[in-house]
Design a protein around this motif. Structure first.
Motif, PDB file in Angstrom:
ATOM      1  N   PHE A  10      -4.346  -1.711   8.723  1.00 52.93           N
ATOM      2  CA  PHE A  10      -2.977  -1.214   8.614  1.00 52.93           C
ATOM      3  C   PHE A  10      -2.063  -1.933   9.607  1.00 52.93           C
ATOM      4  O   PHE A  10      -0.958  -2.359   9.253  1.00 52.93           O
ATOM      5  N   VAL A  11      -2.511  -2.087  10.836  1.00 52.45           N
ATOM      6  CA  VAL A  11      -1.712  -2.763  11.866  1.00 52.45           C
ATOM      7  C   VAL A  11      -1.505  -4.227  11.499  1.00 52.45           C
ATOM      8  O   VAL A  11      -0.390  -4.759  11.610  1.00 52.45           O
ATOM      9  N   ILE A  12      -2.540  -4.905  11.043  1.00 47.13           N
ATOM     10  CA  ILE A  12      -2.424  -6.315  10.649  1.00 47.13           C
ATOM     11  C   ILE A  12      -1.491  -6.452   9.454  1.00 47.13           C
ATOM     12  O   ILE A  12      -0.641  -7.355   9.418  1.00 47.13           O
ATOM     13  N   ALA A  13      -1.621  -5.559   8.468  1.00 44.35           N
ATOM     14  CA  ALA A  13      -0.775  -5.621   7.274  1.00 44.35           C
ATOM     15  C   ALA A  13       0.692  -5.395   7.644  1.00 44.35           C
ATOM     16  O   ALA A  13       1.575  -6.125   7.166  1.00 44.35           O
ATOM     17  N   CYS A  14       0.961  -4.420   8.482  1.00 40.95           N
ATOM     18  CA  CYS A  14       2.342  -4.174   8.916  1.00 40.95           C
ATOM     19  C   CYS A  14       2.896  -5.367   9.692  1.00 40.95           C
ATOM     20  O   CYS A  14       4.059  -5.747   9.523  1.00 40.95           O
ATOM     21  N   SER A  15       2.059  -5.972  10.513  1.00 42.94           N
ATOM     22  CA  SER A  15       2.484  -7.159  11.261  1.00 42.94           C
ATOM     23  C   SER A  15       2.811  -8.308  10.322  1.00 42.94           C
ATOM     24  O   SER A  15       3.782  -9.049  10.545  1.00 42.94           O
ATOM     25  N   LEU A  61       6.629   0.205   1.752  1.00 43.09           N
ATOM     26  CA  LEU A  61       6.382   1.221   0.735  1.00 43.09           C
ATOM     27  C   LEU A  61       5.745   0.621  -0.512  1.00 43.09           C
ATOM     28  O   LEU A  61       4.869   1.223  -1.126  1.00 43.09           O
ATOM     29  N   ALA A  62       6.184  -0.569  -0.890  1.00 38.76           N
ATOM     30  CA  ALA A  62       5.584  -1.223  -2.053  1.00 38.76           C
ATOM     31  C   ALA A  62       4.129  -1.576  -1.787  1.00 38.76           C
ATOM     32  O   ALA A  62       3.276  -1.458  -2.679  1.00 38.76           O
ATOM     33  N   SER A  63       3.818  -1.987  -0.570  1.00 41.48           N
ATOM     34  CA  SER A  63       2.440  -2.357  -0.255  1.00 41.48           C
ATOM     35  C   SER A  63       1.516  -1.144  -0.240  1.00 41.48           C
ATOM     36  O   SER A  63       0.309  -1.283  -0.413  1.00 41.48           O
ATOM     37  N   ARG A  64       2.055   0.043  -0.053  1.00 42.47           N
ATOM     38  CA  ARG A  64       1.259   1.266  -0.053  1.00 42.47           C
ATOM     39  C   ARG A  64       1.121   1.877  -1.441  1.00 42.47           C
ATOM     40  O   ARG A  64       0.497   2.903  -1.608  1.00 42.47           O
ATOM     41  N   PHE A 135       0.026  -7.390   1.885  1.00 43.94           N
ATOM     42  CA  PHE A 135      -0.169  -6.490   0.746  1.00 43.94           C
ATOM     43  C   PHE A 135      -1.648  -6.260   0.462  1.00 43.94           C
ATOM     44  O   PHE A 135      -2.054  -5.151   0.124  1.00 43.94           O
ATOM     45  N   VAL A 136      -2.454  -7.298   0.592  1.00 41.59           N
ATOM     46  CA  VAL A 136      -3.884  -7.170   0.298  1.00 41.59           C
ATOM     47  C   VAL A 136      -4.587  -6.345   1.375  1.00 41.59           C
ATOM     48  O   VAL A 136      -5.453  -5.527   1.068  1.00 41.59           O
ATOM     49  N   LEU A 137      -4.217  -6.538   2.624  1.00 42.57           N
ATOM     50  CA  LEU A 137      -4.875  -5.828   3.725  1.00 42.57           C
ATOM     51  C   LEU A 137      -4.405  -4.387   3.884  1.00 42.57           C
ATOM     52  O   LEU A 137      -5.082  -3.589   4.532  1.00 42.57           O
ATOM     53  N   MET A 138      -3.258  -4.045   3.304  1.00 39.70           N
ATOM     54  CA  MET A 138      -2.724  -2.687   3.457  1.00 39.70           C
ATOM     55  C   MET A 138      -3.652  -1.687   2.777  1.00 39.70           C
ATOM     56  O   MET A 138      -3.926  -1.786   1.582  1.00 39.70           O
ATOM     57  N   PRO A 139      -4.188  -0.728   3.535  1.00 36.92           N
ATOM     58  CA  PRO A 139      -5.051   0.282   2.915  1.00 36.92           C
ATOM     59  C   PRO A 139      -4.229   1.192   2.008  1.00 36.92           C
ATOM     60  O   PRO A 139      -3.046   1.418   2.269  1.00 36.92           O
ATOM     61  N   PRO A 140      -4.844   1.696   0.948  1.00 35.29           N
ATOM     62  CA  PRO A 140      -4.101   2.592   0.056  1.00 35.29           C
ATOM     63  C   PRO A 140      -3.769   3.897   0.768  1.00 35.29           C
ATOM     64  O   PRO A 140      -4.450   4.286   1.715  1.00 35.29           O
ATOM     65  N   ASP A 144      -3.671  12.574  -1.375  1.00 34.69           N
ATOM     66  CA  ASP A 144      -2.747  13.699  -1.468  1.00 34.69           C
ATOM     67  C   ASP A 144      -1.304  13.345  -1.098  1.00 34.69           C
ATOM     68  O   ASP A 144      -0.458  14.217  -1.000  1.00 34.69           O
ATOM     69  N   SER A 145      -0.998  12.051  -0.891  1.00 36.77           N
ATOM     70  CA  SER A 145       0.365  11.673  -0.514  1.00 36.77           C
ATOM     71  C   SER A 145       1.266  11.633  -1.745  1.00 36.77           C
ATOM     72  O   SER A 145       0.816  11.327  -2.848  1.00 36.77           O
ATOM     73  N   PRO A 146       2.546  11.920  -1.569  1.00 38.27           N
ATOM     74  CA  PRO A 146       3.487  11.911  -2.705  1.00 38.27           C
ATOM     75  C   PRO A 146       3.906  10.479  -3.046  1.00 38.27           C
ATOM     76  O   PRO A 146       5.031  10.076  -2.829  1.00 38.27           O
TER      77      PRO A 146
END
Length: 176
Positions: A10-15, A61-64, A135-140, A144-146
Motif C-alpha cells: 500500500f505504501v509503495i503503491a501510494c508512493s 480511488l481508481a487504484s482501489r 495500480f498493480v501493487l495497490m491491495p484491493p 465491506d468497504s463502500p
C-alpha cells in the motif's frame, strides 16, 4: 514487524501514484511560477494545488477499485500522459487544442513519429510504468468497504474534468 506485506504494498503503491503526479511535465514548480508570474495570487495557487490533490485522490480511488473501470482509467491516464509528455519533450511546450487536432489529423504518420521520437517515448513510458506499478501493487479494499461510492466519485470527477476541458477548448476564441 511494523509493516506487514499488505501495508508495504500500500505504501509503495501510494508512493508510485504521488510520484506519477509530481513527475509531470512541466513540473508543479514551473506551473506555480507561471501562474504567479505577474504577482502572487492565493486563489490561483490554491486552484493549482487543489487540481493536483484531486488528481492524486482520483488515481488513488481508481487504484482501489475492483472493476474493469480501474484498468480502463489506468489505460486512459497512461496514454494521455504519454502523449502529453512526448509532445512536451519534442516541442518544449504544453500541448494545446490546435496541436492536438494537428496530431489527430496526422495519424497516418505515426510510424515516422515513433521512429523519430523513440527515445522520448521511452522516457515518457517510464512515468507510465510508475503509475502502472502503483495500480498493480495497490491491495484491493476490504470486502465491506463502500466501493461503489468511490467508483461513482471517480467517474463523476472524470466526467466533470472532461466537460471542463471541452468547455475550455470550444469556448476559447482566438482573435486572429
Amino acid at each position: 514487524m511494523f509493516l506487514n506485506k499488505t501495508h508495504l504494498y500500500f505504501v509503495i503503491a501510494c508512493s508510485c501514484i504521488v510520484a506519477f503526479v509530481f513527475w509531470e511535465h512541466p513540473s508543479i514548480v514551473s506551473k506555480w511560477t507561471h501562474t504567479n508570474a505577474q504577482g502572487f495570487s492565493l486563489a490561483k495557487s490554491l486552484v493549482l494545488v487543489g487540481a493536483e490533490v484531486l488528481l492524486v485522490l482520483s488515481l488513488f480511488l481508481a487504484s482501489r477499485s475492483y472493476s474493469i473501470f480501474k484498468y480502463l482509467y489506468l489505460f486512459l491516464v497512461v496514454l494521455s500522459a504519454l502523449i502529453f509528455d512526448v509532445f512536451y519533450f519534442a516541442s518544449g511546450k504544453v500541448i494545446e487544442f490546435q496541436d492536438f487536432v494537428l496530431l489527430i489529423s496526422n495519424l497516418a504518420n505515426t510510424k515516422d513519429a515513433v521512429v523519430m521520437y523513440g527515445s522520448w517515448i521511452g522516457w515518457a513510458s517510464l512515468r507510465g510504468f510508475v503509475l502502472i506499478s502503483g495500480f498493480v501493487l495497490m491491495p484491493p479494499p476490504p470486502k465491506d468497504s463502500p466501493q461503489k461510492k468511490y467508483t461513482a466519485l471517480i467517474f463523476d470527477r472524470s466526467c466533470f474534468s472532461l466537460l471542463s476541458l471541452c468547455n475550455l477548448c470550444f469556448s476559447t476564441r482566438r482573435s486572429d
